[in-house]
Design a protein around this motif. Structure first.
Motif, mmCIF file in Angstrom:
data_model
loop_
_atom_site.group_PDB
_atom_site.id
_atom_site.type_symbol
_atom_site.label_atom_id
_atom_site.label_comp_id
_atom_site.label_asym_id
_atom_site.label_seq_id
_atom_site.Cartn_x
_atom_site.Cartn_y
_atom_site.Cartn_z
ATOM 1 N N HIS A 183 0.934 -1.263 0.007
ATOM 2 C CA HIS A 183 -0.195 -0.065 0.040
ATOM 3 C C HIS A 183 0.877 1.381 -0.022
ATOM 4 O O HIS A 183 2.253 1.112 -0.119
ATOM 5 C CB HIS A 183 -1.126 -0.035 1.209
ATOM 6 C CG HIS A 183 -0.194 0.173 2.564
ATOM 7 N ND1 HIS A 183 -1.110 0.162 3.918
ATOM 8 C CD2 HIS A 183 0.922 -0.019 2.986
ATOM 9 C CE1 HIS A 183 -0.113 0.115 4.824
ATOM 10 N NE2 HIS A 183 0.929 -0.037 4.216
ATOM 11 N N GLN A 184 0.058 2.395 -0.132
ATOM 12 C CA GLN A 184 1.042 3.548 -0.060
ATOM 13 C C GLN A 184 1.706 3.710 1.485
ATOM 14 O O GLN A 184 1.426 3.324 2.282
ATOM 15 C CB GLN A 184 0.021 4.765 -0.206
ATOM 16 C CG GLN A 184 -0.559 4.974 -1.475
ATOM 17 C CD GLN A 184 -1.741 5.826 -1.443
ATOM 18 O OE1 GLN A 184 -1.989 6.814 -0.585
ATOM 19 N NE2 GLN A 184 -2.355 6.017 -2.506
ATOM 20 N N HIS A 185 2.896 4.315 1.182
ATOM 21 C CA HIS A 185 4.107 4.387 2.372
ATOM 22 C C HIS A 185 4.023 6.016 2.877
ATOM 23 O O HIS A 185 3.753 6.664 2.362
ATOM 24 C CB HIS A 185 5.202 4.027 1.866
ATOM 25 C CG HIS A 185 5.302 2.627 1.384
ATOM 26 N ND1 HIS A 185 6.286 2.127 0.668
ATOM 27 C CD2 HIS A 185 4.605 1.496 1.658
ATOM 28 C CE1 HIS A 185 6.042 1.036 -0.008
ATOM 29 N NE2 HIS A 185 5.173 0.574 0.970
ATOM 30 N N TYR A 186 4.182 5.915 4.132
ATOM 31 C CA TYR A 186 4.444 7.117 4.755
ATOM 32 C C TYR A 186 6.065 7.329 4.892
ATOM 33 O O TYR A 186 6.666 6.254 5.252
ATOM 34 C CB TYR A 186 3.962 7.217 6.147
ATOM 35 C CG TYR A 186 2.550 7.110 6.496
ATOM 36 C CD1 TYR A 186 1.899 8.292 5.884
ATOM 37 C CD2 TYR A 186 1.658 6.188 6.899
ATOM 38 C CE1 TYR A 186 0.262 8.461 6.104
ATOM 39 C CE2 TYR A 186 0.550 6.394 6.951
ATOM 40 C CZ TYR A 186 -0.152 7.357 6.704
ATOM 41 O OH TYR A 186 -1.604 7.484 6.769
ATOM 42 N N ASN A 228 -1.297 2.650 -5.858
ATOM 43 C CA ASN A 228 -2.647 2.888 -6.120
ATOM 44 C C ASN A 228 -3.533 2.590 -4.845
ATOM 45 O O ASN A 228 -4.681 2.373 -4.945
ATOM 46 C CB ASN A 228 -3.242 2.035 -7.325
ATOM 47 C CG ASN A 228 -2.805 2.629 -8.576
ATOM 48 O OD1 ASN A 228 -2.494 4.018 -8.583
ATOM 49 N ND2 ASN A 228 -2.467 1.654 -9.440
ATOM 50 N N THR A 229 -2.957 2.164 -3.683
ATOM 51 C CA THR A 229 -3.926 1.520 -2.576
ATOM 52 C C THR A 229 -3.584 2.450 -1.252
ATOM 53 O O THR A 229 -2.491 2.641 -0.874
ATOM 54 C CB THR A 229 -3.288 0.150 -2.170
ATOM 55 O OG1 THR A 229 -3.357 -0.615 -3.391
ATOM 56 C CG2 THR A 229 -4.113 -0.529 -1.311
ATOM 57 N N PRO A 230 -4.641 3.091 -0.713
ATOM 58 C CA PRO A 230 -4.440 4.032 0.521
ATOM 59 C C PRO A 230 -4.041 3.228 1.556
ATOM 60 O O PRO A 230 -3.732 2.032 1.842
ATOM 61 C CB PRO A 230 -6.000 4.423 0.636
ATOM 62 C CG PRO A 230 -6.889 4.057 -0.507
ATOM 63 C CD PRO A 230 -6.014 2.870 -1.146
ATOM 64 N N PRO A 231 -3.384 4.118 2.511
ATOM 65 C CA PRO A 231 -2.287 3.184 3.504
ATOM 66 C C PRO A 231 -3.279 2.486 4.587
ATOM 67 O O PRO A 231 -2.641 1.672 5.152
ATOM 68 C CB PRO A 231 -1.703 4.525 4.271
ATOM 69 C CG PRO A 231 -2.458 5.721 3.650
ATOM 70 C CD PRO A 231 -3.002 5.369 2.219
ATOM 71 N N GLU A 232 -4.600 2.710 4.505
ATOM 72 C CA GLU A 232 -5.477 1.982 5.471
ATOM 73 C C GLU A 232 -5.938 0.785 5.005
ATOM 74 O O GLU A 232 -6.735 -0.079 5.476
ATOM 75 C CB GLU A 232 -6.696 2.876 6.262
ATOM 76 C CG GLU A 232 -7.664 3.295 4.881
ATOM 77 C CD GLU A 232 -7.222 4.534 4.130
ATOM 78 O OE1 GLU A 232 -8.208 5.025 3.408
ATOM 79 O OE2 GLU A 232 -6.183 5.084 4.417
ATOM 80 N N GLU A 233 -5.734 0.536 3.733
ATOM 81 C CA GLU A 233 -5.913 -0.819 3.103
ATOM 82 C C GLU A 233 -4.793 -1.378 2.428
ATOM 83 O O GLU A 233 -3.482 -0.851 2.582
ATOM 84 C CB GLU A 233 -6.932 -0.457 1.783
ATOM 85 C CG GLU A 233 -8.189 0.265 2.231
ATOM 86 C CD GLU A 233 -8.866 0.798 0.904
ATOM 87 O OE1 GLU A 233 -8.356 0.347 -0.304
ATOM 88 O OE2 GLU A 233 -9.974 1.439 1.184
#
Length: 253
Positions: A183-186, A228-233
């Protein structure tokens, strides 16, 4: 304008700027969302049905298709940070298990752990919900330097930044009942940093990750699934994607 009045207005401007930055830094989960969000499905994934809720506290999420317990005896909860231990896997094979979330300082701990081993590990098994991207990349480079293979055993998970550690294996075997997801990273950017500099830092971090994947012989197109994938998913990779991106060199039972 007097010096005193100028200093006063400068102070007011700093207070306003501080308030603005604090508001900008508020976690988006505090901001109410308009409308209801459709619930994500649960259970094992199939092609085209691969997005699940990301819960880093759960070592055995519902989306893993686990007919049996993993071949390694794992605790019911993740440890506070990444742990390293030599364990017996199937067929009395000894593997180095990396278990738990990836936190700051773990790459240095891992380097020290490897330095204390009499012989480098031949195979490294992973079970991690992910964590700090830069630490995962550093650990991965340590694994590649040790010329270790990586393996995902049945019922185990490797999510978020964990697949980048897995990518470091010379040979990379994935059980069909394990789960690798992205998923997207911080990226680490100070909360007081202006937005344009924070964006620049994020882009730099993504560039470092792409460079790392190329270095490990993995198709950098793998990043499409994370971006393409939000961090909570979490986006769970299916067999075809694992092999096409070369994140896995072989699927196993």
């Amino acid at each position: 304008m007097t010096i005193g009045r100028g200093l006063k207005w400068a102070l007011v401007a700093q207070v306003v700027l501080a308030v603005f930055l604090v508001i900008a830094d508020i976690d988006r989960s505090w901001i109410p969302r308009v409308g209801s969000q459709p619930p994500l499905p649960s259970g094992p994934v199939s092609p085209g049905d691969q997005v699940r809720r990301y819960d880093p506290s759960r070592p055995h999420p519902e989306f893993t298709d686990r007919p049996d317990r993993p071949p390694i005896d794992l605790p019911s909860e993740f440890p506070a940070r990444l742990e390293f231990s030599m364990v017996d896997a199937a067929d009395d094979t000894r593997v180095l298990l990396l278990n738990g979330p990836i936190n700051s300082g773990d790459s240095e701990r891992f380097t020290n752990y490897l330095a204390g081993m009499n012989t480098p590990p031949e195979t490294v098994a992973l079970n991690s919900p992910g964590g700090v991207v830069s630490e995962a990349l550093s650990i991965g480079r340590g694994l590649r330097e040790a010329e270790a293979n990586t393996i995902m055993l049945p019922g185990m998970i490797c999510l978020s930044s964990c697949p980048y550690m897995f990518a470091a294996g010379q040979n990379r075997h994935v059980s069909r009942t394990a789960a690798l997801g992205l998923h997207q990273h911080y990226y680490e950017t100070p909360g007081y940093m202006p937005v344009f500099l924070a964006v620049e830092g994020i882009q730099y971090g993504q560039g470092q990750t792409l460079e790392y994947l190329i270095e490990m012989g993995v198709n950098p197109g793998l990043m499409v699934y994370s971006l393409n994938t939000p961090p909570e998913e979490i986006y769970l990779l299916v067999e075809e994607e694992l092999l096409q991106t070369q994140l896995a060199t072989e699927m196993i039972e």
